[in-house]
Design an enzyme around this catalytic site. Structure first.
Site, PDB file in Angstrom:
ATOM      1  N   GLY A 186      32.838  84.308 -15.612  1.00  0.00           N
ATOM      2  CA  GLY A 186      32.752  83.378 -16.724  1.00  0.00           C
ATOM      3  C   GLY A 186      31.387  82.743 -16.798  1.00  0.00           C
ATOM      4  N   ALA A 196      27.993  77.447 -16.068  1.00  0.00           N
ATOM      5  CA  ALA A 196      28.392  76.046 -15.918  1.00  0.00           C
ATOM      6  C   ALA A 196      29.720  75.921 -15.180  1.00  0.00           C
ATOM      7  CB  ALA A 196      28.472  75.383 -17.288  1.00  0.00           C
ATOM      8  N   THR A 197      30.692  76.759 -15.561  1.00  0.00           N
ATOM      9  CA  THR A 197      31.983  76.717 -14.875  1.00  0.00           C
ATOM     10  C   THR A 197      31.847  77.206 -13.448  1.00  0.00           C
ATOM     11  OG1 THR A 197      33.129  77.076 -16.978  1.00  0.00           O
ATOM     12  CG2 THR A 197      34.377  77.488 -14.968  1.00  0.00           C
ATOM     13  N   GLY A 198      30.997  78.206 -13.230  1.00  0.00           N
ATOM     14  CA  GLY A 198      30.761  78.699 -11.878  1.00  0.00           C
ATOM     15  C   GLY A 198      30.253  77.612 -10.948  1.00  0.00           C
ATOM     16  N   GLU A 213      30.711  86.086 -10.911  1.00  0.00           N
ATOM     17  CA  GLU A 213      29.993  86.894 -11.909  1.00  0.00           C
ATOM     18  C   GLU A 213      29.853  86.011 -13.138  1.00  0.00           C
ATOM     19  OE1 GLU A 213      29.537  88.466 -15.126  1.00  0.00           O
ATOM     20  OE2 GLU A 213      30.952  90.134 -14.823  1.00  0.00           O
ATOM     21  N   CYS A 271      29.539  90.404 -20.651  1.00  0.00           N
ATOM     22  CA  CYS A 271      28.587  89.678 -19.811  1.00  0.00           C
ATOM     23  C   CYS A 271      27.288  90.452 -19.631  1.00  0.00           C
ATOM     24  CB  CYS A 271      29.212  89.393 -18.449  1.00  0.00           C
ATOM     25  SG  CYS A 271      30.659  88.318 -18.507  1.00  0.00           S
TER      26      CYS A 271
END
Length: 468
Positions: A221, A224-226, A243, A277
Site C-alpha cells: 500500500g 504513509a500507511t507503511g 511493498e 504499484c
C-alpha cells in the site's frame, strides 16, 4: 465449482448489516461487506495461533500437497472469481486484468508450494559443521490493497503457509468481497483456522499491525500507511515486509525504435488502467525520438477500448474509487495549468460512467510538476523530453521512491544505464513484469523486504543455525 452469485452470497453480510460495496463501473450496489470488530480480530488471531503448531508439524511435503489442491480449487472457481473481481474492482475480464489475475493466483500458489527449500551448509571442514535452516515465524498478518486484491493476497499468504505459518488476512475496505471469496475457496481445502480473512475498517488494520501475537506483517500500500505500520509494530518487534508506493521512471534511449517498443511502453504504464504499484509512471524520452514516441503511444491510446469490464471487448476500466479518481483528475488539471500538452484524454470520460478517466498522455512537461513528482496511480502519463542520458538518470533517481524502473534501447547501453538507477528492479525493454521465481521489492520510500522465489520464502521464516 461455483458461479459468482453463489460466491458472493457465501461471503456477503446479511441484508441490513455490514457495509455496502459498489461496482465502480456502474455505481450499483454489489453486496455488503462484513465489518468485524477489534474483538473479533483478536479471536481470529487466537484461533490462528492455536492452529499454527499442527500446521507447521505437517512438514513441507504435506503442506505442499495441500497447497497444490488449493491451487486446483482456484482453477475450478476461476471464472466465478474473475466475474466477482471485475464487478468489485472494476478491471475488465480480458486483457491483463481479472482472468489474468486469477490465473496468476493459482500459478503463484503452485510455485510457492513446490520451491525447494533445503538447509544451507555454511561450513563443513572436517572439524566444524554448521548449516542454516528456516522455520516458521508463527502468525503472519497480511494487509492487502485494492488494485490487485487477489493476486497480491496470494503473494502474501502462499509463501507464509508454505513455510508453516498461519495467516490472518485483512483485505482492503474497497475490495473485501472478492478476497473473502478467494479465501472461502482456499478454505475448502486448508485445515481449519490456518487461513482466516477478517474484513473490517482501519481500526482492525491498526490492531492487526500492533497485535502482540502477530509475528510478521506483510503490507502492500502507500508509503504513509507503511510508516504507520512500522510504528505500530514496534511494540512486539514484528518482522515486516513492506511493498509501498512507487513512481517508476522509464528512460527511452536514442537507440530505441518508438514503434517497436510502443505496445510494451503502453502496457507498462497502463496495465490495470494505471492502478499498479510498479507501473511506469514517468517517461523520459530522448529528444531525437521524442515526437515519434509520443505519436506511437497516442495511436495505441486512441484504439484501446475502455468501458464496463463485463463487456468482453474492453481491456481498460474505471478508477476503482472516487478518492483515486479525484487524485488523477487533480494532477491532470495541475499539469494543464502549468503548460503540459494534452495529447490524448485530459478530462473525465463521463459518458462511460462517474469513475472513468481516459488514457491521458501529457507531453512537454518537466520535473517539479505534480504529475511528475507525485504517484498518480491511474491512467495519466507524463512524458518528459531530455537530451543527456546523465540528466535522465538524475531525474529518475531524484524522488524518494524506488520500486522499479526501466531502460529502453540497445541492450548493452540499457544495461549500463540500469546499473545507475536507484530501484529495487530495473527492467530492460519492458516494465513491470513479475515472475514467481524472481525476487521483488523496493528501496527508499518504496519499502523493504523481498517477495517471490526462495528469498520470498526466507522472508516469512526465521533462520536457525545448527552448529555441530
Amino acid at each position: 465449482m461455483s458461479d459468482y452469485t453463489e460466491l458472493l452470497a457465501r461471503v456477503s453480510a446479511p441484508e441490513g448489516s455490514g457495509r455496502p460495496i459498489h461496482d465502480p463501473a456502474t455505481g450499483a450496489e454489489l453486496g455488503r461487506a462484513p465489518e468485524a470488530t477489534v474483538d473479533e480480530l483478536d479471536a481470529a488471531i487466537a484461533r490462528a495461533r492455536a492452529a499454527q503448531p499442527d500446521w507447521e508439524a505437517l512438514g513441507h511435503e504435506a503442506r505442499t500437497e495441500i497447497l497444490l489442491r488449493a491451487s486446483d480449487a482456484i482453477d475450478a472457481n476461476a471464472e466465478a472469481l474473475a466475474q466477482l473481481l471485475s464487478r468489485e474492482q472494476g478491471k475488465p475480464l480480458n486483457g491483463p486484468n481479472a482472468r489474468f489475475e486469477i490465473g496468476a493466483c493459482s500459478a503463484w500458489l503452485r510455485t510457492s508450494a513446490t520451491l525447494p527449500m533445503e538447509a544451507e551448509v555454511i561450513i563443513d571442514d572436517g572439524e566444524v559443521h554448521a548449516e542454516l535452516q528456516y522455520r516458521a515465524i508463527g502468525v503472519v498478518g497480511a494487509i492487502g490493497p485494492w488494485n490487485w486484491p487477489l493476486m497480491i493476497g496470494i503473494w502474501q499468504l502462499a509463501p507464509a503457509l508454505r513455510m508453516g505459518n498461519t495467516v490472518v488476512l485483512k483485505p482492503s475496505e474497497y475490495t473485501p468481497l472478492s478476497v473473502l471469496a478467494l479465501v472461502s475457496v482456499l478454505n475448502e481445502v486448508l485445515p481449519a483456522d490456518v487461513l482466516i480473512a477478517v474484513s473490517g475498517g482501519r481500526d482492525v488494520g491498526a490492531r492487526l499491525a500492533s497485535h502482540p501475537d502477530v509475528d510478521k506483517i506483510m503490507f502492500t500500500g502507500s508509503t504513509a500507511t507503511g510508516r504507520r505500520i512500522i510504528e505500530s509494530s514496534a511494540g512486539n518487534l514484528a518482522r515486516l515486509t513492506l511493498e509501498l508506493g512507487g513512481n517508476d521512471a522509464g528512460i527511452v534511449l536514442p537507440s530505441a525504435d518508438p514503434q517497436a517498443i510502443a505496445q510494451d511502453l503502453f502496457w507498462g504504464a497502463f496495465i490495470n488502467t494505471g492502478q499498479t504499484c510498479a507501473a511506469l509512471k514517468r517517461l523520459y524520452v530522448h529528444d531525437s525520438i521524442y515526437d515519434a514516441t509520443v505519436d506511437a503511444l497516442a495511436e495505441i491510446a486512441r484504439s484501446t477500448p475502455m468501458g464496463n469490464g463485463l463487456d468482453e471487448q474492453n481491456v481498460l476500466g474505471p478508477l476503482q474509487n472516487k478518492q483515486q479518481f479525484d487524485i488523477v483528475n487533480r494532477l491532470v488539471e495541475d499539469a494543464k495549468a502549468k503548460g503540459g500538452r494534452i495529447v490524448t484524454g485530459g478530462a473525465p470520460a463521463t459518458e462511460l460512467g462517474e469513475l472513468f478517466y481516459p488514457i491521458t498522455l501529457v507531453a512537454d512537461i518537466a520535473d517539479g510538476t505534480d504529475l511528475v513528482d507525485e504517484e498518480q496511480f491511474g491512467p495519466a502519463l507524463p512524458i518528459i523530453r531530455y537530451t543527456e542520458v546523465a540528466d535522465a538518470v538524475a531525474s529518475a533517481n531524484r524522488l524518494d521512491v524506488g520500486l522499479g524502473g526501466s531502460v529502453w534501447g540497445d541492450r548493452d547501453e540499457a544495461l549500463a544505464v540500469a546499473s545507475r538507477m536507484h530501484a529495487g528492479t530495473v527492467w530492460i525493454n519492458s516494465h513491470g513484469g513479475v515472475h514467481p521465481m524472481i525476487p521483488f521489492g523496493g528501496v527508499k520510500g518504496s519499502g523493504y523486504g523481498l517477495e517471490f522465489g526462495v528469498e520470498g520464502l526466507k522472508a516469512v521464516a526465521v533462520p536457525r543455525i545448527i552448529n555441530g
